[in-house]
Write a protein that holds these residues in place. Structure first.
Motif, PDB file in Angstrom:
ATOM      1  N   GLY A   1       0.799  -1.344  -0.064  1.00  0.00           N
ATOM      2  CA  GLY A   1      -0.252   0.082  -0.106  1.00  0.00           C
ATOM      3  C   GLY A   1       0.908   1.465   0.123  1.00  0.00           C
ATOM      4  N   ALA A   2       0.479   2.323   0.651  1.00  0.00           N
ATOM      5  CA  ALA A   2       1.121   3.580   0.574  1.00  0.00           C
ATOM      6  C   ALA A   2       0.753   4.337   1.793  1.00  0.00           C
ATOM      7  N   VAL A   3       1.649   5.218   2.216  1.00  0.00           N
ATOM      8  CA  VAL A   3       1.478   6.312   2.988  1.00  0.00           C
ATOM      9  C   VAL A   3       1.994   7.740   2.819  1.00  0.00           C
ATOM     10  N   GLN A   4       1.652   8.751   3.642  1.00  0.00           N
ATOM     11  CA  GLN A   4       2.270   9.898   3.370  1.00  0.00           C
ATOM     12  C   GLN A   4       3.461   9.846   4.379  1.00  0.00           C
ATOM     13  N   PRO A   5       4.721   9.560   3.687  1.00  0.00           N
ATOM     14  CA  PRO A   5       5.893   9.144   4.361  1.00  0.00           C
ATOM     15  C   PRO A   5       6.218  10.065   5.647  1.00  0.00           C
ATOM     16  N   LEU A   6       6.332  11.442   5.175  1.00  0.00           N
ATOM     17  CA  LEU A   6       6.761  12.367   6.276  1.00  0.00           C
ATOM     18  C   LEU A   6       5.616  12.307   7.331  1.00  0.00           C
ATOM     19  N   SER A   7       4.290  12.312   7.190  1.00  0.00           N
ATOM     20  CA  SER A   7       3.372  12.412   8.250  1.00  0.00           C
ATOM     21  C   SER A   7       3.508  10.844   8.940  1.00  0.00           C
ATOM     22  N   TYR A   8       3.930   9.810   8.515  1.00  0.00           N
ATOM     23  CA  TYR A   8       4.064   8.636   9.251  1.00  0.00           C
ATOM     24  C   TYR A   8       5.045   8.900  10.069  1.00  0.00           C
ATOM     25  N   ALA A   9       6.362   9.338   9.679  1.00  0.00           N
ATOM     26  CA  ALA A   9       7.513   9.652  10.567  1.00  0.00           C
ATOM     27  C   ALA A   9       7.044  10.585  11.550  1.00  0.00           C
ATOM     28  N   ARG A  10       6.444  11.580  11.603  1.00  0.00           N
ATOM     29  CA  ARG A  10       6.285  12.343  12.661  1.00  0.00           C
ATOM     30  C   ARG A  10       5.182  11.770  13.525  1.00  0.00           C
ATOM     31  N   GLU A  11       4.130  11.011  13.174  1.00  0.00           N
ATOM     32  CA  GLU A  11       3.239  10.289  13.928  1.00  0.00           C
ATOM     33  C   GLU A  11       3.857   9.243  14.800  1.00  0.00           C
ATOM     34  N   LEU A  12       5.014   8.476  14.101  1.00  0.00           N
ATOM     35  CA  LEU A  12       5.652   7.505  14.868  1.00  0.00           C
ATOM     36  C   LEU A  12       6.452   8.212  15.819  1.00  0.00           C
ATOM     37  N   CYS A  13       6.981   9.233  15.754  1.00  0.00           N
ATOM     38  CA  CYS A  13       7.771  10.250  16.617  1.00  0.00           C
ATOM     39  C   CYS A  13       6.746  10.519  17.799  1.00  0.00           C
ATOM     40  N   ARG A  14       5.523  10.953  17.562  1.00  0.00           N
ATOM     41  CA  ARG A  14       4.288  11.335  18.457  1.00  0.00           C
ATOM     42  C   ARG A  14       4.010  10.000  19.410  1.00  0.00           C
ATOM     43  N   ALA A  15       4.019   9.092  18.613  1.00  0.00           N
ATOM     44  CA  ALA A  15       3.623   7.591  19.487  1.00  0.00           C
ATOM     45  C   ALA A  15       4.858   7.231  20.255  1.00  0.00           C
TER      46      ALA A  15
END
Length: 430
Positions: A183-197
């Protein structure tokens, strides 16, 4: 490694990402169980999974989380590795090969499970990944890859030319196969949300904190940052991939780090959107210098592939990708290009991730091979398990010595020559 002259600002992902989390520079000495160098997918996933185990950890990122390859890739979440299941078994033996295959097959699951578990604000789709066969000899390869994964229970399927054309919206490819786990993700959003988690779980993340020195003193690691503050830790994880610096001897010389170039059009009209990848898959092909393309969450067509090894100097460095768009999708050729960007990929000599333990208490993870979203998210889980328990069985790959690539100083010329060779041998579009 010097930062590219085209930072995140002109990137599609920077323009459409969720706001960055607060990650202030490290301004005082701290002591934790584990220091993690690198705030990309691997470092952030390691931090999240360590924190969930109750292990104190600090991430040190030279710029902002996701600044490097994690915020500059194509956003495709592709399970598997460069090697097919039977090749992994032949290379590592029956038991280890099957374990590696299971690990590789789980990588896309990790990403989408993390997004769901933590309620991440990440545009994403999971309609599958298609690999198109660009020449006749690759048709059998597509059949074989699909069949090998299908025998293991993966939702894969071979596509003949008619079905490949229907799925991709272009008749350039002779056949293909689909892996519905992708599939696909917005990759920078994913990195930032991974950071928040990770932060929510208790990990500490510091941006603008480049590491300038690593030293082992009295059984502890001292990780010194450019501003002078130091992290004291029992263990250190190095997760820097294509942006690896010289803070540990010869590590940067174990990989080649070519740039992967991408362009994105303006959002397409509804009619054009329906004619390109109409079922919502993402795709890359079987070329040695592969092309990869998809629609983003706002209807732009993205096209990616290799470009000059050096950092870009002007828009002409992306011209080959614009020509590819015109060949694959003539109806789009006059649509303006809205974004151009690139990011480095860490490639090892054997095209596999490498794990090193050059000194007691230090684990090195390097070599994302262009599949970093799923691979590095899953590698972070494994690194956290190893750092927390010391059990090497938690690691999916064997721990090997650090070995530099011979004549690494000539790698720019070498990569340029390889690019030129493959462009001649690849039945190229550009």
């Amino acid at each position: 490694m010097n930062p590219p002259p085209f930072p995140l600002d002109p990137s599609l992902w920077h323009a459409t990402a969720v706001p960055a989390p607060d990650c202030p520079p490290l301004d005082q000495d701290v002591a934790v169980d584990v220091a993690i160098v690198g705030g990309g997918y691997a470092g952030l996933s390691t931090a999240l999974h360590l924190a969930e185990r109750g292990v104190s950890c600090v991430v040190l990122e030279a710029r902002e989380p996701g600044w490097g390859g994690s915020g500059r890739n194509g956003g495709q979440v592709i399970p598997g590795l460069k090697y097919d299941p039977n090749e992994l078994i032949a290379k590592f033996g029956e038991e280890a090969g099957k374990a590696l295959t299971a690990f590789a097959g789980s990588t896309a699951d990790t990403v989408f499970d993390l997004i769901a578990k933590h309620g991440m604000n990440v545009p994403h789709v999971r309609n599958g990944w298609i690999q198109g066969a660009h020449m006749a000899s690759m048709v059998e390869t597509a059949k074989k890859r699909s069949a090998e994964w299908a025998r293991l229970g993966a939702p894969t399927e071979y596509l003949d030319k008619a079905r490949t054309t229907d799925h991709l919206g272009t008749d350039v490819y002779l056949a293909g196969w689909i892996d519905k786990r992708g599939g696909a993700v917005q990759p920078l959003s994913y990195a930032r949300e991974l950071c928040r988690a990770a932060q929510k779980a208790g990990a500490i993340v510091h941006g603008q904190s480049p590491v300038q020195g690593l030293a082992r003193e009295g059984g502890k690691w001292k990780v010194k940052t450019a501003q002078g503050a130091t992290v004291t830790a029992g263990k250190v994880a190095l997760c820097t991939n294509g942006y690896t610096g010289d803070y540990y001897p010869k590590l940067a010389q174990t990989v080649i780090a070519p740039n992967s170039y991408q362009v994105a059009t303006e959002p397409l009209s509804d009619n054009l959107r329906k004619s390109i990848l109409p079922y919502g898959q993402v795709t890359s092909d079987t070329r040695q210098l592969l092309l990869y393309f998809r629609l983003d969450h706002e209807g732009r067509l993205l096209m990616g592939g290799r470009g000059p090894f050096r950092e870009p100097t002007d828009k002409s460095d992306w011209a080959h990708l614009e020509r590819v768009i015109a060949r694959l999708y003539p109806a789009v050729k006059d649509t303006p290009i809205q974004f151009r960007w690139c990011g480095r990929v860490a490639v090892t000599r054997d095209f596999l991730p490498h794990l090193h333990e050059p000194e007691p208490g230090m684990i090195v993870n390097i070599g994302c091979q262009g599949r970093g979203i799923g691979l590095e998210s899953t590698m972070g889980k494994a690194l956290a398990a190893y750092l927390a328990t010391g059990d090497r069985k938690a690691l999916p790959f064997p721990v090997t010595p650090v070995k530099t690539i011979p004549f690494h100083g000539l790698n720019r010329a070498y990569v340029a020559a390889v690019v030129a060779f493959y462009r001649m041998s690849d039945a190229g579009l550009a």
